[in-house]
Scaffold this motif. Structure first.
Motif, PDB file in Angstrom:
ATOM      1  N   ALA A 171       0.829  -1.215   0.000  1.00 26.53           N
ATOM      2  CA  ALA A 171       0.000   0.000   0.000  1.00 26.53           C
ATOM      3  C   ALA A 171       0.857   1.255   0.000  1.00 26.53           C
ATOM      4  O   ALA A 171       0.469   2.277  -0.557  1.00 26.53           O
ATOM      5  CB  ALA A 171      -0.925  -0.011   1.217  1.00 26.53           C
ATOM      6  N   ILE A 172       2.017   1.187   0.650  1.00 25.85           N
ATOM      7  CA  ILE A 172       2.913   2.351   0.679  1.00 25.85           C
ATOM      8  C   ILE A 172       3.631   2.517  -0.655  1.00 25.85           C
ATOM      9  O   ILE A 172       3.788   3.621  -1.176  1.00 25.85           O
ATOM     10  CB  ILE A 172       3.954   2.184   1.808  1.00 25.85           C
ATOM     11  N   PRO A 176       1.428   3.902  -4.615  1.00 26.79           N
ATOM     12  CA  PRO A 176       1.259   5.324  -4.990  1.00 26.79           C
ATOM     13  C   PRO A 176       2.583   6.025  -5.243  1.00 26.79           C
ATOM     14  O   PRO A 176       2.698   6.827  -6.173  1.00 26.79           O
ATOM     15  CB  PRO A 176       0.522   5.915  -3.781  1.00 26.79           C
ATOM     16  N   GLN A 232      -3.657  16.764   3.269  1.00 26.82           N
ATOM     17  CA  GLN A 232      -4.363  16.037   2.219  1.00 26.82           C
ATOM     18  C   GLN A 232      -5.813  16.461   2.048  1.00 26.82           C
ATOM     19  O   GLN A 232      -6.474  16.011   1.123  1.00 26.82           O
ATOM     20  CB  GLN A 232      -4.304  14.524   2.496  1.00 26.82           C
ATOM     21  N   SER A 286       3.956   4.484   6.681  1.00 24.78           N
ATOM     22  CA  SER A 286       2.517   4.228   6.580  1.00 24.78           C
ATOM     23  C   SER A 286       1.716   5.522   6.663  1.00 24.78           C
ATOM     24  O   SER A 286       0.563   5.579   6.228  1.00 24.78           O
ATOM     25  CB  SER A 286       2.071   3.273   7.693  1.00 24.78           C
ATOM     26  N   GLY A 342       0.466   7.656   3.036  1.00 27.59           N
ATOM     27  CA  GLY A 342      -0.818   7.523   2.353  1.00 27.59           C
ATOM     28  C   GLY A 342      -1.877   8.427   2.940  1.00 27.59           C
ATOM     29  O   GLY A 342      -2.732   8.953   2.210  1.00 27.59           O
ATOM     30  N   VAL A 381      -4.105   9.141  -4.757  1.00 24.46           N
ATOM     31  CA  VAL A 381      -4.145   7.707  -4.434  1.00 24.46           C
ATOM     32  C   VAL A 381      -5.043   6.964  -5.411  1.00 24.46           C
ATOM     33  O   VAL A 381      -4.693   5.892  -5.927  1.00 24.46           O
ATOM     34  CB  VAL A 381      -4.641   7.505  -2.984  1.00 24.46           C
ATOM     35  N   VAL A 405      -4.693   2.388   2.156  1.00 27.07           N
ATOM     36  CA  VAL A 405      -3.574   3.290   1.871  1.00 27.07           C
ATOM     37  C   VAL A 405      -3.747   4.607   2.619  1.00 27.07           C
ATOM     38  O   VAL A 405      -2.802   5.134   3.212  1.00 27.07           O
ATOM     39  CB  VAL A 405      -3.473   3.544   0.356  1.00 27.07           C
ATOM     40  N   MET A 406      -4.967   5.124   2.620  1.00 25.73           N
ATOM     41  CA  MET A 406      -5.188   6.465   3.160  1.00 25.73           C
ATOM     42  C   MET A 406      -5.381   6.496   4.673  1.00 25.73           C
ATOM     43  O   MET A 406      -4.990   7.461   5.325  1.00 25.73           O
ATOM     44  CB  MET A 406      -6.405   7.099   2.473  1.00 25.73           C
TER      45      MET A 406
END
Length: 533
Positions: free
Chosen positions: A10-11, A14, A197, A363, A366, A374, A402-403
Motif C-alpha cells: 500500500a505504501i 502510490p 491532504q 505508513s 498515504g 491515491v 492506503v489512506m
C-alpha cells in the motif's frame, strides 16, 4: 505475513506511480517547475496549514479533554459526546455551513447586520477560513487521543508530586504533560497529515494548497507530470513532518509498571471557573456540530416545504441501499486496517529496527496524499496490471487502507507504549506461547486503542469522497457520493437527507467508543480549585 506485506504494498504503489510519472520529465523542466513562484507559494501555504492547524486543534482538544475527564464540569458525558460528534460531519458540510453563516454576501450574519448599514462582511475565504474549517474538522482526532492518555495516567505520580510540594500547575507541566506527549504527537501528526491532504477546505475556502493545485491540474489539463511532481513535493513535506514527530518521541518509554488499564482519576472542583468552562464547550459545539446540522436541517425542511410537507418515500429505498453500501465498504476498511495496524504497531514497538520503524513511519504517507492522487495511482496499476481487480470492492478497500492505515497504527502504537513489556515476559516465562501471550495479556490491555482506531477508520472511510468516486464498483454508490452528486445538481434537500443518515450512523458508532470513558461520580478526594490560587 499478509498483514505486514499489505501495508508495504500500500505504501509502495502510490509512490511508484508518482516516481514513474516524474521520470518522464526532463531535468530542466523539473527544476523550472519546482522553482517557479506558484510552486513555492503552494509549498509555504501547505506547510502553514500543517503547522497552524494542529496548534489550533490542541487549543481546543486539550482543554476539553481535561474538562471532561478530570473536572466536575456539569453534564460531562453530554459535552464528551457532542464535542466528538463533529468527527461524523462531512468536511464539505462544515465548510458550506461556515460560508453560509459567515460569508461576505448573502450569509446569515450579513443579513443580521444589514440593518446597521453593513452590506459586505470581511472575506471568510482564504487563509483564515481554511484554518477555521480545518480546526473544526480535525480537533476531534486529537481530542480522542488526549482523552485516552488522560484516562490511563497513574494518579499515584501526581499524588507523589503533590506530597513533595508541587502545586497544580507544576504537576500539570512536569507530570501530566510529559505523559501526554506521545498522544499529543500522534494526534498532532494525524491532524497535520489531514490538513495536508484535505481537499474540501482548501477548495471551498479558495486557498491555494497542494490538494487544490493537484486537482486543478488533473481535471483541467491532460498533462500528468505536473500534478505528479506536486504530489512528490507533498510527500517530501510530509516526510519532514514525520521526521520532526519522530524526533519528539523517539526512543522514549512511556509505559507504566502496572497492568491497570484505566485509573479512577481525582476530579478537580472548578468552582468559579465552571461558567467559563461551560461557555467554552458551548462555543465549540455550536461551531462544530450545531451549525452544520442546522444548515442541513434547513435545506431538508426547505425540501419538505416545496413538496407541501410530504416527503416522497420513493428515494427512501435508494437511501437505504446507499447506507448499506457505505457501511459495508467502511466496515471492511476498518477490519483490514485494524489487522494491518496491529502488525505494524507491534513490530514498531516490540521489535524496533530500522526496517520496522521505516514501515511504521512510511505508513503515514498515504494519509497525507490527496485521495485523488491515491485513486489515480491505483487506477493506473489496476487497469494495466490487474484488470480483474479493477473497479471492485477489494480495490476500493485497498485505497482506504492506503489512506487511513495511520489512524489505526497511531492509536495502537500509543496503547502498546503504555503496556509494560515485563507483563508479556512473565506470561512467556509461565509457558505461554507468542499467540497466547498476545491474546491473554497484550490484546486486553490495548483493546480500547484498537477499538478507537477501528472506529476512526470507519468514520473517515464513511465520509471519503474522491477515491470512492473513482474506484467504487459500477452501481456501488455510497452516501458521500450521493451527497456530492446532489450538491452538484443543486438538490440540497436530497443532500441533506443523505447527510442526516450519515450523522445517525456516526452517532450510533460514537456511543460505544465513548462507553470506554469511565465517568464516575465526584470522589471524596476531589481537589479543590483553591489549589490553583
Amino acid at each position: 505475513m499478509a498483514t505486514v506485506a499489505l501495508p508495504a504494498v500500500a505504501i509502495i504503489l502510490p509512490l511508484a506511480y508518482l516516481i514513474l510519472r516524474t521520470l518522464s520529465v526532463s531535468g530542466d523542466q523539473l527544476v523550472a517547475l519546482i522553482l517557479r513562484h506558484r510552486t513555492i507559494e503552494i509549498i509555504l501555504n501547505s506547510a502553514g496549514l500543517a503547522i497552524i492547524t494542529p496548534l489550533c486543534a490542541t487549543c481546543i482538544a486539550v482543554p476539553i479533554a481535561f474538562l471532561t475527564t478530570r473536572t466536575d464540569l456539569p453534564w460531562r458525558r453530554f459535552w464528551l459526546i457532542t464535542t466528538i460528534l463533529p468527527l461524523a460531519v462531512p468536511d464539505y458540510v462544515i465548510c458550506f455551513a461556515l460560508i453560509a453563516t459567515f460569508g461576505p454576501k448573502g450569509s446569515l450574519l450579513q443579513h443580521l447586520v444589514e440593518p446597521l448599514g453593513i452590506e459586505v462582511l470581511p472575506e471568510i475565504y482564504g487563509w483564515h477560513g481554511a484554518i477555521l474549517a480545518l480546526t473544526l474538522i480535525t480537533y476531534p482526532y486529537l481530542l480522542l487521543s488526549v482523552q485516552a492518555g488522560l484516562q490511563r495516567m497513574n494518579p499515584s505520580l501526581e499524588e507523589a508530586a503533590q506530597s513533595l510540594g508541587h502545586g497544580p500547575y507544576a504537576r500539570f507541566f512536569r507530570i501530566i504533560l510529559p505523559q501526554l506527549s506521545p498522544f499529543l504527537a500522534t494526534g498532532g501528526l494525524i491532524v497535520a497529515m489531514y490538513a495536508l491532504q484535505d481537499f474540501s477546505a482548501a477548495t471551498l475556502m479558495r486557498f491555494d494548497a497542494f490538494t487544490r493545485a493537484i486537482f486543478i491540474q488533473y481535471r483541467y489539463t491532460y498533462d500528468r507530470y505536473q500534478p505528479a511532481v506536486l504530489a512528490l513535493l507533498l510527500v517530501g513535506l510530509m516526510m519532514s513532518f514525520l521526521w520532526l514527530e519522530h524526533r519528539v518521541r523517539s526512543r522514549a518509554a512511556f509505559f507504566t509498571r502496572t497492568s491497570t488499564l484505566c485509573y479512577t482519576q481525582p476530579l478537580i472542583h472548578l468552582g468559579c471557573w465552571k461558567l467559563p468552562a461551560l461557555l467554552f464547550c458551548l462555543v465549540v459545539v455550536l461551531l462544530g456540530l450545531v451549525l452544520p446540522i442546522g444548515v442541513t436541517l434547513f435545506w431538508f425542511i426547505q425540501g419538505l416545504t416545496h413538496q407541501g410537507w410530504s416527503y416522497d418515500m420513493s428515494p427512501f429505498s435508494k437511501l437505504m441501499e446507499l447506507t448499506w453500501h457505505s457501511i459495508w465498504a467502511a466496515g471492511w476498511a476498518a477490519v483490514v486496517s485494524t489487522l494491518c495496524g496491529l502488525s505494524v504497531g507491534i513490530l514498531a514497538v516490540r521489535f524496533p529496527h530500522g526496517l520496522t520503524t521505516l514501515i511504521e513511519r512510511c505508513s503515514y504517507i498515504g494519509f497525507g496524499l490527496p485521495g485523488v492522487v491515491v485513486a489515480f495511482s491505483i487506477v493506473y496499476w489496476g487497469a494495466n496490471y490487474a484488470p480483474s481487480f479493477y473497479q471492485t470492492l477489494p480495490m476500493l478497500v485497498f485505497a482506504y487502507l492506503v489512506m487511513f492505515l495511520p489512524q489505526s497504527v497511531g492509536t495502537i502504537r500509543s496503547s502498546l507504549l503504555q503496556v509494560n513489556p515485563q507483563l508479556e515476559d512473565s506470561a512467556r516465562s509461565l509457558g505461554r506461547n507468542a499467540w497466547q501471550t498476545f491474546k491473554e495479556v497484550t490484546l486486553p490491555l490495548i483493546a480500547p486503542g484498537v477499538l478507537s482506531g477501528a472506529v476512526l477508520v470507519f468514520l473517515t472511510a464513511l465520509k471519503e469522497l474522491p477515491a470512492t468516486l473513482l474506484l467504487a464498483p459500477i452501481g456501488f454508490n455510497t452516501l458521500s457520493v450521493h451527497i456530492w452528486k446532489s450538491t452538484e445538481s443543486v438538490s440540497y434537500s436530497d443532500a441533506a437527507a443523505g447527510a442526516l443518515l450519515m450523522l445517525m450512523i456516526s452517532l450510533g458508532l460514537t456511543l460505544p467508543l465513548l462507553s470506554q470513558n469511565n465517568l464516575k461520580e465526584l470522589p471524596a478526594d476531589t481537589i479543590r480549585l483553591r489549589d490553583f490560587d
